[in-house]
Design an enzyme around this catalytic site. Structure first.
Site, short mmCIF file in Angstrom:
data_model
loop_
_atom_site.label_atom_id
_atom_site.label_comp_id
_atom_site.label_asym_id
_atom_site.label_seq_id
_atom_site.Cartn_x
_atom_site.Cartn_y
_atom_site.Cartn_z
N HIS A 155 9.75 5.16 -3.03
CA HIS A 155 10.51 6.12 -2.22
C HIS A 155 11.98 6.18 -2.64
CE1 HIS A 155 7.25 6.91 0.52
NE2 HIS A 155 7.11 5.64 0.79
N ASP A 157 -0.46 4.99 -3.90
CA ASP A 157 -0.06 4.52 -2.57
C ASP A 157 -0.43 5.58 -1.52
OD1 ASP A 157 2.23 2.41 -1.34
OD2 ASP A 157 2.08 4.33 -0.27
N HIS A 217 1.38 6.79 0.70
CA HIS A 217 2.52 7.67 0.92
C HIS A 217 2.99 8.29 -0.40
CE1 HIS A 217 2.57 4.51 4.07
NE2 HIS A 217 2.86 5.52 4.87
N ASP A 250 -2.06 0.56 0.76
CA ASP A 250 -2.07 0.97 2.17
C ASP A 250 -3.04 2.13 2.40
OD1 ASP A 250 1.39 2.26 1.99
OD2 ASP A 250 -0.30 2.42 0.61
N1 LIG Z 1 8.12 4.22 9.04
C1 LIG Z 1 8.37 4.38 7.62
C2 LIG Z 1 7.12 4.32 6.84
C3 LIG Z 1 7.43 3.87 5.44
C4 LIG Z 1 6.21 3.87 4.54
C5 LIG Z 1 6.36 2.83 3.51
C6 LIG Z 1 5.29 2.87 2.46
O1 LIG Z 1 4.30 2.21 2.49
N2 LIG Z 1 5.49 3.69 1.46
O2 LIG Z 1 4.60 3.72 0.42
ZN LIG Z 2 2.88 3.36 1.30
#
Ligand SMILES: NCCCCCC(=O)NO
Ligand SMILES: [Zn+2]
Length: 343
Positions: A159, A195, A197, A284
């Site tokens: 991110h 991932d 996200h 995840d």
């Molecule tokens: N409440 C924020 C969620 C962040 C996601 C983190 C993650 O696993 N990114 O791949």
């Molecule tokens: Zn993630």
């Protein structure tokens, strides 16, 4: 496959994140790395500590003032008599200025952050730098002839953009690995982000480039974090037009649909014919993940590894998300052992 890991990851601890309206202990906790380390050692993989790299290595993908902010923020926070974790209170959203960086620490925090889930604590810089060095070391090992390597990065990185942090990420480990491979003579590099996200930071970094293909399979930003990037119509800009491929999937996606998206991403990578592959390995996507909503089961992770091996590319795996701590080690080791043809 060698594993690169630094005990310095544990210096990033003790923060809280704003989650569904309340401050809660971070899901991105040190024990994640400990469980993964145990699992890869149980799988018989050799573990190395990272090499050191010059500060300029970070500037191959990140803005210098942003990196300096990350490096000095908590010391400045403490010099103001504050202690504990830092979270931003405001962001340069619509109608506010982004052409000026405020001098105060709270303004600068909000300028560089894009969420209130990513606390900076006293040891965050040390941990983030060590994670970056793990990724750079894994890329160097592959550049020096290893068929594959795994960077056990914590905190994660996908991110983090050119001048942006959030989503538990500070420095973009996968982007640093891809750039290092480019700097070591690999003409084209593909980054595949699996991932849950969207890797908005990695997309940002390579958005206008045709030498690095960014492909991401993730939960649709219509309903899932990071909400504001990761749509299928984002394909790159300028020279990078056509070198970003987003494959967003709905909440509740199971193996059948996920596997089809994985196939499409591998086809796109094959067409790009890269000389190396970087995998942003978030697990995840697991059905038991506490903050995510795909339905992959443990037996699917070796299948992902097998499919990636089918590309027959020098491959750098970089750890991203995964918060079901009891199963994270099994799921990560599953991908790696599947890739190695052991599962
Ligand atoms: N409440 C924020 C969620 C962040 C996601 C983190 C993650 O696993 N990114 O791949
Ligand atoms: Zn993630």
């Amino acid at each position: 496959m060698k594993v690169v890991h630094s005990p310095l990851h544990a210096r990033h601890d003790g923060g809280k994140e704003l989650h569904r309206g309340e401050l809660v202990p971070c899901f991105e906790m040190p024990v994640r790395a400990d469980y993964i380390l145990k699992a890869v050692e149980r799988a018989g993989l050799e573990v190395l500590e990272p090499r050191s790299f010059a500060h300029e290595s970070l500037l191959r993908v990140h803005d210098a003032a942003f990196v300096e902010f990350l490096r000095t923020a908590h010391a400045e926070w403490r010099s103001l008599g504050k202690q504990g974790f830092m979270l931003p209170s405001g962001f340069p959203a619509r109608g506010l200025r982004r052409d000026h960086i405020p001098s105060g620490i709270n303004g600068r925090m909000g300028y560089y952050a894009f969420d209130a889930s990513t606390p900076i604590v006293e040891g965050t810089w040390d941990a983030a730098l060590a994670a970056a060095h793990c990724a750079l070391t894994a890329a160097a090992l592959v550049a020096e002839g290893e068929k594959s390597a795994y960077a056990l990065c914590r905190p994660p990185g996908h991110h983090a953009g050119h001048a942006l942090y959030g989503g538990y990420c500070f420095l973009n480990n996968a982007a640093l690995a891809a750039q290092h491979l480019r700097d070591r003579g690999f003409a084209r590099v593909a980054v595949l982000d699996v991932d849950y996200h969207h890797g908005n930071g990695t997309q940002d970094i390579f958005w206008e480039r045709s030498d690095v293909l960014f492909v991401s399979i993730h939960a649709t930003p219509e309903t899932e974090y990071p909400y504001f990037l990761g749509y299928a119509d984002e394909r790159g800009a300028g020279a990078g037009e056509g070198y970003t491929l987003n494959l967003p999937l709905p909440r509740g996606t199971g193996w059948k649909e996920y596997s089809a998206a994985l196939g499409a991403s591998l086809d796109a990578i094959g067409t790009f014919s890269p000389e190396a592959l970087v995998v942003s390995l978030g697990v995840d996507t697991y059905e038991g993940d506490p903050i995510s909503a795909f339905k992959l089961a443990q037996e699917h992770y070796p299948l992902i590894g097998q499919r990636l091996a089918g590309l027959k590319l020098p491959t750098v795996f970089v750890q991203e998300g995964g918060y079901a701590v009891d199963e994270i080690g099994t799921n990560v080791a599953g991908v790696l052992e599947g890739f190695l043809g052991r599962r």
